[in-house]
Design a protein around this motif. Sequence first.
Motif, PDB file in Angstrom:
ATOM      1  N   THR A 138     -56.785  25.901 -26.478  1.00 53.67           N
ATOM      2  CA  THR A 138     -57.524  26.702 -27.456  1.00 53.67           C
ATOM      3  C   THR A 138     -56.661  27.021 -28.664  1.00 53.67           C
ATOM      4  N   GLU A 139     -55.397  27.373 -28.443  1.00 53.96           N
ATOM      5  CA  GLU A 139     -54.499  27.694 -29.555  1.00 53.96           C
ATOM      6  C   GLU A 139     -54.294  26.485 -30.462  1.00 53.96           C
ATOM      7  N   LYS A 140     -54.151  25.310 -29.870  1.00 52.93           N
ATOM      8  CA  LYS A 140     -53.972  24.095 -30.671  1.00 52.93           C
ATOM      9  C   LYS A 140     -55.227  23.789 -31.489  1.00 52.93           C
ATOM     10  N   LEU A 141     -56.382  23.995 -30.886  1.00 51.56           N
ATOM     11  CA  LEU A 141     -57.623  23.747 -31.615  1.00 51.56           C
ATOM     12  C   LEU A 141     -57.832  24.786 -32.711  1.00 51.56           C
ATOM     13  N   THR A 205     -68.465  26.738 -37.376  1.00 50.02           N
ATOM     14  CA  THR A 205     -67.653  27.910 -37.052  1.00 50.02           C
ATOM     15  C   THR A 205     -66.552  27.501 -36.075  1.00 50.02           C
ATOM     16  N   ILE A 206     -65.606  28.401 -35.880  1.00 52.79           N
ATOM     17  CA  ILE A 206     -64.515  28.090 -34.967  1.00 52.79           C
ATOM     18  C   ILE A 206     -65.016  27.913 -33.538  1.00 52.79           C
ATOM     19  N   ASP A 207     -66.035  28.688 -33.151  1.00 50.45           N
ATOM     20  CA  ASP A 207     -66.587  28.546 -31.807  1.00 50.45           C
ATOM     21  C   ASP A 207     -67.239  27.174 -31.626  1.00 50.45           C
ATOM     22  N   GLU A 208     -67.995  26.731 -32.633  1.00 51.45           N
ATOM     23  CA  GLU A 208     -68.615  25.408 -32.565  1.00 51.45           C
ATOM     24  C   GLU A 208     -67.550  24.315 -32.522  1.00 51.45           C
ATOM     25  N   PHE A 209     -66.517  24.478 -33.324  1.00 52.61           N
ATOM     26  CA  PHE A 209     -65.440  23.496 -33.385  1.00 52.61           C
ATOM     27  C   PHE A 209     -64.736  23.367 -32.040  1.00 52.61           C
ATOM     28  N   ILE A 210     -64.334  24.499 -31.473  1.00 54.21           N
ATOM     29  CA  ILE A 210     -63.590  24.476 -30.211  1.00 54.21           C
ATOM     30  C   ILE A 210     -64.460  23.946 -29.079  1.00 54.21           C
ATOM     31  N   GLU A 211     -65.698  24.400 -29.013  1.00 48.62           N
ATOM     32  CA  GLU A 211     -66.584  23.966 -27.928  1.00 48.62           C
ATOM     33  C   GLU A 211     -66.813  22.456 -27.964  1.00 48.62           C
ATOM     34  N   THR A 212     -67.036  21.913 -29.147  1.00 48.20           N
ATOM     35  CA  THR A 212     -67.281  20.471 -29.255  1.00 48.20           C
ATOM     36  C   THR A 212     -66.019  19.678 -28.953  1.00 48.20           C
ATOM     37  N   CYS A 213     -64.888  20.122 -29.478  1.00 48.30           N
ATOM     38  CA  CYS A 213     -63.634  19.414 -29.240  1.00 48.30           C
ATOM     39  C   CYS A 213     -63.266  19.397 -27.759  1.00 48.30           C
TER      40      CYS A 213
END
Length: 230
Positions: A138-141, A205-213
Amino acid sequence: MVLDGMELIAITVVIGLFFVMFKQFGVWEPLSLDESSDCELELSTVRHQPEGLEQLQAQTQFTRKELQSLYRGFKNECPSGLVDEETFKTIYSQFFPQGDATTYAHFLFNAFDMDRKGSIRFEDFVIGLSVLLRGSETEKLQWAFNLYDINKDGCITKEEMLAIMTSIYDMMGRYTSPSVRDDDPSEHVDKFFQKMDRNRDGVVTIDEFIETCQKDEDIMASIKLFENVI
């Protein structure tokens, strides 16, 4: 084959990590066996004095010896204790001599320049490095999201993503086959938003970005490539 949008997300994370490959420039200069393991950061020869060793240990996941070694290499390349953007671009461009890394290096510099003072301090370098090498997924993303979020407003727009994609192609386009078309970056931005912009509001958003990645195997593999560099 030209990379698709999600593959470019993965490769961007890896490209960001290329900055940690400063071995060619002395950053991984190891401590010699006759040096004391208890020696402190040498501050007398630099104009900018970094934070104390204990404080940096608390802020990063590096050991005392690792911080000492990193500092010696950083001081070797940057005797003033600071890296300005032009120096950063010069160093970074050596990794991509057949492309134009200037724009991407500008974005990457801003990701490391946390206090927005126009220079990278040793603290900035080592804290970012700790996230990229030893941070959680999560921190890297989150770090990667900050790179894409050019104006730092908490979301990624199509314009920001297009700027990043174009800079990647400027830097790496000659290594793709078939050769890159002018509209390739724009097409990849569209694919990126199709996958990540889940509520279709035109921003990621950051939540969308992290979840997809986190659901993409290539991206998750890419952020683990350099975990054992040091």
